[in-house]
Design a protein around this motif. Structure first.
Motif, PDB file in Angstrom:
ATOM      1  N   GLY A  31       0.843  -1.240   0.033  1.00 18.68           N
ATOM      2  CA  GLY A  31      -0.040  -0.038  -0.075  1.00 18.68           C
ATOM      3  C   GLY A  31       0.813   1.219   0.144  1.00 18.68           C
ATOM      4  N   HIS A  37       4.260   1.391  -7.979  1.00 20.90           N
ATOM      5  CA  HIS A  37       3.451   0.445  -7.776  1.00 20.90           C
ATOM      6  C   HIS A  37       2.275   0.660  -9.131  1.00 20.90           C
ATOM      7  N   TYR A 145       3.425  -9.702 -10.420  1.00 19.22           N
ATOM      8  CA  TYR A 145       4.395  -8.631 -11.006  1.00 19.22           C
ATOM      9  C   TYR A 145       5.170  -8.035  -9.579  1.00 19.22           C
ATOM     10  N   GLN A 153      14.317  -9.415  -3.575  1.00 22.23           N
ATOM     11  CA  GLN A 153      12.947 -10.063  -3.454  1.00 22.23           C
ATOM     12  C   GLN A 153      12.568 -10.674  -4.888  1.00 22.23           C
ATOM     13  N   THR A 175      12.523  -0.042 -12.444  1.00 18.13           N
ATOM     14  CA  THR A 175      12.289   0.629 -11.479  1.00 18.13           C
ATOM     15  C   THR A 175      11.955   2.101 -11.749  1.00 18.13           C
ATOM     16  N   ALA A 183      15.055   6.448  -6.690  1.00 14.80           N
ATOM     17  CA  ALA A 183      13.900   5.284  -6.656  1.00 14.80           C
ATOM     18  C   ALA A 183      12.622   5.563  -5.928  1.00 14.80           C
TER      19      ALA A 183
HETATM   20  P1  AMP Z   1       6.326  -2.436  -1.527  1.00 18.91           P
HETATM   21  O1  AMP Z   1       4.637  -1.867  -1.243  1.00 18.91           O
HETATM   22  O2  AMP Z   1       7.154  -1.633  -1.175  1.00 18.91           O
HETATM   23  O3  AMP Z   1       6.136  -4.034  -0.973  1.00 18.91           O
HETATM   24  O4  AMP Z   1       6.266  -2.689  -3.140  1.00 18.91           O
HETATM   25  C1  AMP Z   1       5.269  -3.576  -3.792  1.00 18.91           C
HETATM   26  C2  AMP Z   1       5.825  -3.792  -5.269  1.00 18.91           C
HETATM   27  O5  AMP Z   1       6.160  -2.649  -6.052  1.00 18.91           O
HETATM   28  C3  AMP Z   1       7.149  -4.698  -5.021  1.00 18.91           C
HETATM   29  O6  AMP Z   1       7.310  -5.649  -6.126  1.00 18.91           O
HETATM   30  C4  AMP Z   1       8.152  -3.529  -5.234  1.00 18.91           C
HETATM   31  O7  AMP Z   1       9.270  -4.120  -5.909  1.00 18.91           O
HETATM   32  C5  AMP Z   1       7.536  -2.702  -6.460  1.00 18.91           C
HETATM   33  N1  AMP Z   1       7.929  -1.309  -6.366  1.00 18.91           N
HETATM   34  C6  AMP Z   1       8.316  -0.628  -5.361  1.00 18.91           C
HETATM   35  N2  AMP Z   1       8.884   0.594  -5.717  1.00 18.91           N
HETATM   36  C7  AMP Z   1       8.888   0.615  -6.913  1.00 18.91           C
HETATM   37  C8  AMP Z   1       9.630   1.344  -7.998  1.00 18.91           C
HETATM   38  N3  AMP Z   1      10.135   2.719  -7.732  1.00 18.91           N
HETATM   39  N4  AMP Z   1       9.611   1.003  -9.353  1.00 18.91           N
HETATM   40  C9  AMP Z   1       9.027  -0.201  -9.734  1.00 18.91           C
HETATM   41  N5  AMP Z   1       8.484  -1.177  -8.832  1.00 18.91           N
HETATM   42  C10 AMP Z   1       8.468  -0.494  -7.579  1.00 18.91           C
END
Ligand code: AMP
Length: 280
Positions: A31, A37, A145, A153, A175, A183
């Motif tokens: 979230g 995301h 995804y 991870q 990213t 990032a």
């Molecule tokens: P999180 O909510 O931080 O657990 O992230 C959920 C998903 O979003 C994970 O697969 C993360 O790798 C991806 N994610 C988080 N930040 C980014 C970003 N800046 N660019 C691309 N994917 C992201």
């Protein structure tokens, strides 16, 4: 767009879709959604008939002194973002729905989880594997995804799917960054103005590595020392690790060979930020 808070309701909806022969994609998140995301959700919606986003701050992947309580949450905003990005269902369980008091079974992994973030966050990947394994069983997606930003991870989940024969495809996504290269992360909201400015050094150090590798440098020590020097110049930066590993089992390397991962974790105050460059 549907919102389900229980496993039973989620299964009911997904089962209906599957009976119609529709494909289902899953985007697991904690979230407080941002454009990173959103890019995953949009891609999922483009590649599957139905898109499920899970929004769950997973207590099991947080260490004792980590930011579980303070982790940012805004479900109304998340719902809006999911809807606009093309999601069909949000799975938004409470911790007790995922982990009832008599919960004793875990998924875990050796080797790949021992270095990088796994080394500094004991139990973190056990929590990640367990929750993602549960989500795969609950949603039964055709594809899931994950962001390249959390490279370890992504690697761990790909391996788990192979080792435990989950019947789905893992899709890694690029990213998404702020204009100055930082990032995107839900944790960026923790940063003070000065920390936010200095945090751009993470991306700059990775660009340096990328350029050095492109120019033919293959000695890890040479590049690593310069990256550490760059990051250490920022007074608020406290390096957790700057590591070079093979993009397979994530073992440390001394000479660069494709594919390799350059991974960085830096603390600014209580905020721990990660980023990486994948040379492939
Ligand atoms: P999180 O909510 O931080 O657990 O992230 C959920 C998903 O979003 C994970 O697969 C993360 O790798 C991806 N994610 C988080 N930040 C980014 C970003 N800046 N660019 C691309 N994917 C992201």
């Amino acid at each position: 767009m549907n919102i389900a808070e229980t496993i039973k309701e989620t299964r009911r909806i997904v089962k209906e879709w599957k009976m119609q022969g529709l494909t289902v994609g899953l985007v697991p998140t904690m979230g407080f959604l941002h454009e990173g995301h959103e890019s995953l959700i949009r891609r999922c919606a483009a590649e599957n008939d139905k898109t499920v986003v899970s929004v769950f701050v997973n207590p099991m992947q947080f260490g004792k002194n980590e930011d579980l309580e303070g982790y940012p949450r805004d479900f109304r905003r998340d719902s809006r973002i999911c809807q606009e990005a093309g999601a069909h269902l949000i799975f938004h369980p409470c911790p007790e729905e995922m982990y009832p008091p008599d919960f004793f079974t875990y998924m875990d992994m050796d080797t790949i989880t021992e270095g990088l973030c796994g080394g500094n966050r004991p139990g973190h990947f056990r929590g990640v594997c367990t929750v993602v394994g549960k989500l795969f069983h609950i949603v039964s997606p055709d594809r899931a995804y994950f962001g390249q930003k959390d490279a370890q991870q992504l690697s761990v989940i790909k391996k788990m799917v192979r080792d435990l024969d989950f019947d789905l495809e893992i899709v890694g996504c690029p990213t998404v960054r702020e204009a100055d290269g930082l990032a995107k992360s839900s944790r960026n909201t923790y940063l003070s103005e000065a920390e936010r400015q200095q945090a751009t050094v993470i991306h700059r150090s990775l660009r340096y590595a990328e350029e050095a590798i492109a120019a033919g440098e293959r000695d890890v020590k040479t590049i690593r020392e310069e990256m550490i020097r760059m990051i250490s110049q920022q007074p608020l930066a406290d390096i957790d690790y700057v590591e070079f590993v093979d993009w397979g089992l994530l073992q440390p390397i001394e000479k660069l060979e494709k594919p390799a991962l350059v991974a960085v974790a830096v603390r600014f105050g209580d905020t721990r930020l990660i980023d990486n460059y994948l040379w492939e």
